[in-house]
Design a protein around this motif. Structure first.
Motif, PDB file in Angstrom:
ATOM      1  N   THR A  23       2.677   6.500  -7.070  1.00 51.47           N
ATOM      2  CA  THR A  23       1.759   7.508  -7.646  1.00 51.47           C
ATOM      3  C   THR A  23       2.306   8.913  -7.430  1.00 51.47           C
ATOM      4  OG1 THR A  23       0.439   6.931  -5.706  1.00 51.47           O
ATOM      5  CG2 THR A  23      -0.602   6.618  -7.841  1.00 51.47           C
ATOM      6  N   ARG A  24       2.842   9.162  -6.239  1.00 50.40           N
ATOM      7  CA  ARG A  24       3.450  10.463  -5.955  1.00 50.40           C
ATOM      8  C   ARG A  24       4.528  10.803  -6.986  1.00 50.40           C
ATOM      9  NH1 ARG A  24       1.872  14.026  -1.694  1.00 50.40           N
ATOM     10  NH2 ARG A  24      -0.027  14.016  -2.898  1.00 50.40           N
ATOM     11  N   MET A  30       0.833  -1.207   0.000  1.00 56.09           N
ATOM     12  CA  MET A  30       0.000   0.000   0.000  1.00 56.09           C
ATOM     13  C   MET A  30       0.864   1.251   0.000  1.00 56.09           C
ATOM     14  SD  MET A  30      -3.181   0.602  -0.158  1.00 56.09           S
ATOM     15  CE  MET A  30      -3.916   2.205  -0.380  1.00 56.09           C
ATOM     16  N   LYS A  31       1.882   1.224   0.864  1.00 55.83           N
ATOM     17  CA  LYS A  31       2.703   2.412   0.992  1.00 55.83           C
ATOM     18  C   LYS A  31       3.547   2.653  -0.264  1.00 55.83           C
ATOM     19  CE  LYS A  31       4.336   5.018   4.805  1.00 55.83           C
ATOM     20  NZ  LYS A  31       4.960   5.017   6.120  1.00 55.83           N
ATOM     21  N   THR A  32       4.096   1.536  -0.802  1.00 55.92           N
ATOM     22  CA  THR A  32       4.911   1.697  -2.017  1.00 55.92           C
ATOM     23  C   THR A  32       4.052   2.202  -3.164  1.00 55.92           C
ATOM     24  OG1 THR A  32       4.580  -0.641  -2.379  1.00 55.92           O
ATOM     25  CG2 THR A  32       6.744   0.025  -1.536  1.00 55.92           C
TER      26      THR A  32
END
Lengths: 303, 272
Positions: free
Chosen positions: B8-9, B1-3
């Motif tokens: 996307t960032r 989830m974090k990756t």
């Protein structure tokens, strides 16, 4: 007594109301309303030099057999159908990204992307003409990056000439439209997004179910503005084509001939026929009106 | 989830940086181009050269830059002053006074904003010929004094002007015209600034109408100069670049000096 003072108040309201608007009304009457009506009348006449005769609706019939007109109509529509959606989608994407407060340097990005909108249409078009020349900057970059092997004939091939116009217009107007969307986005309360976030809606879902519907009035406004702008396209095709105003064609094989350029040519380049030119100009009015109504309907706006 | 979030960032920033580079690069290239000779410009040279003084010299001596700039400034400044006066007065008249028939005439005016310029061009041109104003700067100024867009823009702003102030001034015995000029106008400075920017830009950048009206070199404005230079048989690209910089500079200065008014002036009409 009271009645009399009320009456004189209305009189004053009337007198000063008309005084303040009178200068503008006179000027608009002469330089806007009269030309609009006169143009409609002219469209039913034929002028060759100083001879002017009434021809009824013959001019309008003539349009359908006029190859130049059909080319101009086709080109204008190509620009409209391809350029406007690309530009508005880009503007919308940029605006929703830059509305996110966690993005760093938002102000810098916003200013930079808006910057093209301050250039004059002629200046930026001439700049692009130089950038897109055969051995010019764009081809050099693309060849150095090994994206293309041979230089693209940007301004010498009908297809590429149109692509150049579309790229140029997108550069000039995306930031301008983005600013409209940004100001619209600021009116959407953050709580709506927060609530959506809690409900587990993804960013993309938020965009389609919150941002788009809330921005609808502004999207309609910008798309109508862009429609009017595209249908009046003149500065770009004129200055991108070889020889400009005096060139034998507008773009390779008249691929950049637009309605406004054709109207200009009919009046000032060919043997002047103001009557027929006015007919073409009323076709533009008709198309703008129709497209605007369609866009209002599609958006389900009542006003 | 974090990756996924980081990826996307990264895409978002890559997109923004690309948009930044594409938007700003032509400005850099315009500055570099003005310092290069014709061949370097057309071959896409990206670095600065030593031709700037020479290009400007050619622009001034053989293209009458000072005369052309004087024409552009004359037309634009006269247009700005005139249209601010005429358009804001009209907007005030429409908004503040409930004169008979005002709504109908306002609606007609707004509707006519939808009519493209191409449809007015021919009768307007013939009108100017009849008035004997062909090749005269007055033809550019007088036709843009009453701007429908600016009337609309000013009216939107006057809506928020407190009526109590006008009433109070009336009670104090001030005349209607004095109320407008010495109370309303001075308190709407930012609206006037925004409108001035819009009017200046429109006039400074105008092309089609000046192209039709101005026929001699002596009367030319800066946009006409750039256009004719670029369609010359042997275009002097470095000199053209210098002309483009000169034409863009006043607006850029205006933009950075009055940035907030600027955006308001171009978009103000849709904001509530």
């Amino acid at each position: 007594m009271e009645r009399a003072s009320k009456k004189s108040f209305i009189k004053i309201q009337n007198r000063y109301g008309w005084f303040f608007v009178s200068f503008a009304l006179v000027l608009l009457g002469i330089f806007l309303i009269y030309p609009i009506l006169n143009s409609l009348y002219l469209s039913t006449t034929s002028t060759k030099g100083i001879v002017q005769k009434s021809v009824g609706l013959t001019n309008y019939v003539k349009l359908f057999k006029d190859q130049m007109f059909l080319t101009a109509l086709k080109n204008t529509f190509i620009f409209f159908i391809i350029q406007v959606p690309i530009m508005l989608l880009l503007a919308l994407a940029l605006a929703s990204i830059l509305n996110d407060k966690s993005i760093k340097l938002r102000g810098v990005f916003r200013t930079a992307i808006f910057l093209p909108a301050v250039t004059s249409l002629v200046a930026y078009t001439v700049l692009f003409k130089m950038m897109f020349s055969l051995d010019g900057f764009i081809n050099t970059i693309l060849m150095n990056l090994h994206i293309i092997k041979d230089p693209i004939p940007w301004l010498m091939h009908p297809f590429w000439a149109r692509v150049t116009v579309i790229i140029a217009m997108t550069w000039r107007w995306t930031g301008y439209n983005m600013v409209f969307y940004l100001s619209g986005l600021q009116n959407i309360p953050d709580e709506i997004y927060e609530a959506a976030e809690i409900d587990g809606a993804s960013k993309l879902q938020q965009f389609f179910h919150i941002t788009l519907p809330m921005l609808k009035p502004i999207i309609v406004f910008t798309s109508i503005m862009s429609t009017i702008g595209t249908l009046q396209l003149f500065d770009e095709p004129m200055n991108l084509s070889q020889g400009g105003v005096t060139g034998s064609t507008t773009g390779p094989g008249n691929s950049l001939l637009t309605m406004s350029v054709y109207i200009y040519n009919l009046c000032f380049k060919f043997m002047p026929n103001f009557g027929y030119a006015a007919t073409v100009s009323y076709v533009v009015v008709f198309i703008v009106a129709t497209l605007s109504i369609i866009q209002f309907r599609l958006a389900g706006e009542r006003k | 989830m974090k990756t996924k979030k980081i990826i996307t960032r990264a895409f978002v920033y890559a997109f923004l940086i690309a948009a930044f580079v594409v938007s700003v690069f032509p400005f850099y290239w315009m500055l570099a181009g003005m310092t290069n000779n014709a061949i370097d410009v057309i071959k896409g040279k990206m670095t600065f050269g030593g031709q700037m003084i020479n290009n400007l010299k050619v622009l001034i001596t053989s293209h009458n830059l000072t005369g052309v700039l004087a024409n552009s400034f004359k037309v634009s400044i006269a247009t700005v002053i005139g249209t601010l006066l005429v358009s804001s007065m009209a907007a005030y008249g429409f908004e503040v006074y409930e004169s008979k028939g005002r709504n109908r005439s306002y609606a007609i005016i707004l509707l006519s904003m939808m009519v493209p310029f191409a449809a007015l061009m021919i009768p307007l041109f013939r009108l100017i010929v009849r008035f004997g104003l062909l090749d005269n700067h007055l033809a550019l100024i007088v036709t843009s004094l009453a701007s429908v867009f600016l009337i609309f823009f000013f009216r939107q702003s006057f809506k928020s002007f407190p009526r109590e102030i006008i009433q109070a001034a009336r009670v104090d015995g001030a005349g209607e015209i004095r109320i407008f000029f010495s109370i309303v106008v001075p308190s709407m400075k930012s609206t006037y600034a925004a409108a001035a920017i819009y009017a200046f830009m429109t006039s400074w950048n105008a092309y089609l109408w000046p192209l039709i009206i101005l026929q001699t070199d002596k009367q030319k404005t800066i946009t006409l100069l750039i256009s004719s230079m670029s369609s010359a048989y042997f275009p002097e690209y470095g000199v053209i670049m210098a002309a483009i910089v000169v034409a863009t500079l006043p607006i850029i200065i205006l933009f950075f000096a009055l940035q907030s008014y600027f955006v308001q002036g171009m978009t103000g009409s849709v904001k509530q």
